[in-house]
Design a protein around this motif. Structure first.
Motif, short mmCIF file in Angstrom:
data_model
loop_
_atom_site.label_atom_id
_atom_site.label_comp_id
_atom_site.label_asym_id
_atom_site.label_seq_id
_atom_site.Cartn_x
_atom_site.Cartn_y
_atom_site.Cartn_z
N PRO A 169 0.82 -1.22 0.00
CA PRO A 169 0.00 0.00 0.00
C PRO A 169 0.85 1.26 0.00
O PRO A 169 1.89 1.33 0.68
CB PRO A 169 -0.81 -0.12 1.30
N GLU A 170 0.41 2.24 -0.75
CA GLU A 170 1.11 3.53 -0.79
C GLU A 170 0.56 4.42 0.31
O GLU A 170 -0.16 5.38 0.07
CB GLU A 170 0.93 4.18 -2.17
N THR A 171 0.89 4.09 1.52
CA THR A 171 0.45 4.86 2.68
C THR A 171 1.68 5.26 3.49
O THR A 171 2.73 4.63 3.38
CB THR A 171 -0.49 4.03 3.56
N PRO A 172 1.57 6.31 4.31
CA PRO A 172 2.71 6.71 5.14
C PRO A 172 3.23 5.58 6.02
O PRO A 172 4.43 5.47 6.25
CB PRO A 172 2.15 7.87 5.97
N LEU A 173 2.33 4.73 6.50
CA LEU A 173 2.74 3.63 7.37
C LEU A 173 3.70 2.70 6.65
O LEU A 173 4.78 2.37 7.16
CB LEU A 173 1.51 2.86 7.84
N TYR A 174 3.35 2.29 5.44
CA TYR A 174 4.20 1.35 4.70
C TYR A 174 5.41 2.04 4.09
O TYR A 174 6.48 1.42 3.98
CB TYR A 174 3.38 0.63 3.62
N ARG A 175 5.25 3.28 3.67
CA ARG A 175 6.40 4.00 3.10
C ARG A 175 7.50 4.20 4.13
O ARG A 175 8.67 4.35 3.79
CB ARG A 175 5.96 5.34 2.52
N GLY A 176 7.12 4.17 5.41
CA GLY A 176 8.11 4.36 6.46
C GLY A 176 8.92 3.12 6.78
O GLY A 176 9.83 3.18 7.60
N ILE A 177 8.61 2.00 6.14
CA ILE A 177 9.35 0.77 6.40
C ILE A 177 10.54 0.71 5.46
O ILE A 177 10.37 0.65 4.24
CB ILE A 177 8.45 -0.46 6.20
N PRO A 178 11.76 0.72 5.95
CA PRO A 178 12.92 0.67 5.06
C PRO A 178 12.99 -0.66 4.31
O PRO A 178 12.43 -1.67 4.75
CB PRO A 178 14.10 0.85 6.01
N ALA A 179 13.70 -0.66 3.18
CA ALA A 179 13.82 -1.86 2.36
C ALA A 179 14.42 -3.02 3.15
O ALA A 179 14.07 -4.19 2.94
CB ALA A 179 14.67 -1.56 1.13
N SER A 180 15.32 -2.72 4.08
CA SER A 180 15.96 -3.78 4.85
C SER A 180 14.98 -4.51 5.77
O SER A 180 15.25 -5.64 6.20
CB SER A 180 17.10 -3.20 5.69
N ASN A 181 13.85 -3.86 6.09
CA ASN A 181 12.84 -4.48 6.95
C ASN A 181 11.65 -5.02 6.16
O ASN A 181 10.64 -5.37 6.75
CB ASN A 181 12.33 -3.46 7.98
N ARG A 182 11.77 -5.08 4.85
CA ARG A 182 10.76 -5.71 4.01
C ARG A 182 11.36 -7.04 3.53
O ARG A 182 12.18 -7.05 2.62
CB ARG A 182 10.40 -4.82 2.82
#
Length: 233
Positions: free
Chosen positions: A176-189
């Motif tokens: 999702p393109e939401t602030p919540l998900y955008r705040g997750i760095p690539a290393s934590n995905r």
């Protein structure tokens, strides 16, 4: 000495209890039957970290739900909502792999001896754990169509510093393109791949449920009276 009146009341009560067995019926309790000492029918499932470096921090584990799927083995909950209950249990499935990058699991369909009121495999669940924080996320995976031998499922498991994100995104689902998900760095995905081995046993047919004998809804008046199209028109 018992009076004739008391004796009559006792006889009447006994007759009433005999005529109404449901009034005194006890809730059925079904514990798992004995384990099958030589299970053979298994789903062989592997879960691989797409980035090997993620295995240094994250681990995968699996659980499987077994339930009593025969209609005659369930019971109606003695509560106001009168739900039909199938006894069930969730069990941890051990990881058979020593490779931290890839976990391997065998879920036995014939885990229990096949007797009356046998407990059947119902569904699996896969969890990814952050060993540093203890946080868990689970996959939306494990439906019957996901368990076909030879099938593959990819997912991305996001980990955030709060408790809002608790499941992996997979099956073509976009992040999702939401602030919540955008705040997750690539290393934590954390991207993972789930594979059901081609040599896995096919799932057994579903058992009839408590609701299988219910009549299907009748078509509405509009559906019954709507004329059929003439192919010649």
């Amino acid at each position: 000495m018992t009076s004739p009146k008391s004796l009559r009341h006792g006889i009447a009560a006994a007759i009433l209890m005999t005529a109404l067995p449901s009034a005194v019926a006890q809730t059925k309790v079904f514990t798992p039957p004995p384990l099958n000492p030589h299970p053979k029918e298994a789903l062989h499932i592997t879960v691989t970290f797409d980035r090997p470096e993620d295995a240094r921090r994250y681990t995968v584990f699996m659980r499987a739900r077994y339930r009593n799927q025969q209609t005659e083995c369930g019971y109606i909950e003695p509560d106001w909502n009168r739900r039909f209950i199938y006894p069930e249990g969730v069990f941890d499935i051990s990881n058979e792999s020593s490779d931290p990058v890839q976990a391997r699991f065998s879920i036995y369909l014939d885990r229990y001896n096949a007797h009356e009121c046998n407990w059947e495999f119902a569904s699996p669940s896969i969890w990814v754990k952050d060993s540093l924080t203890g946080k868990l996320v689970t996959t939306f995976w494990g439906l019957r169509e996901s368990l076909v031998p030879g099938s593959t499922y990819k997912a991305v498991c996001p980990f955030l510093d709060n408790e809002h994100v608790r499941r992996c995104l997979g099956g073509g689902e976009a992040v999702p393109e939401t602030p919540l998900y955008r705040g997750i760095p690539a290393s934590n995905r954390i991207p993972i791949t789930i594979e059901v081995s081609a040599d896995s046993a096919p799932l057994r047919p579903r058992m009839p449920s408590h609701f299988s004998n219910f009549a299907r809804p009748s078509p509405s008046t509009d559906e019954r009276t709507t004329p059929q199209a003439n192919p010649a028109d």
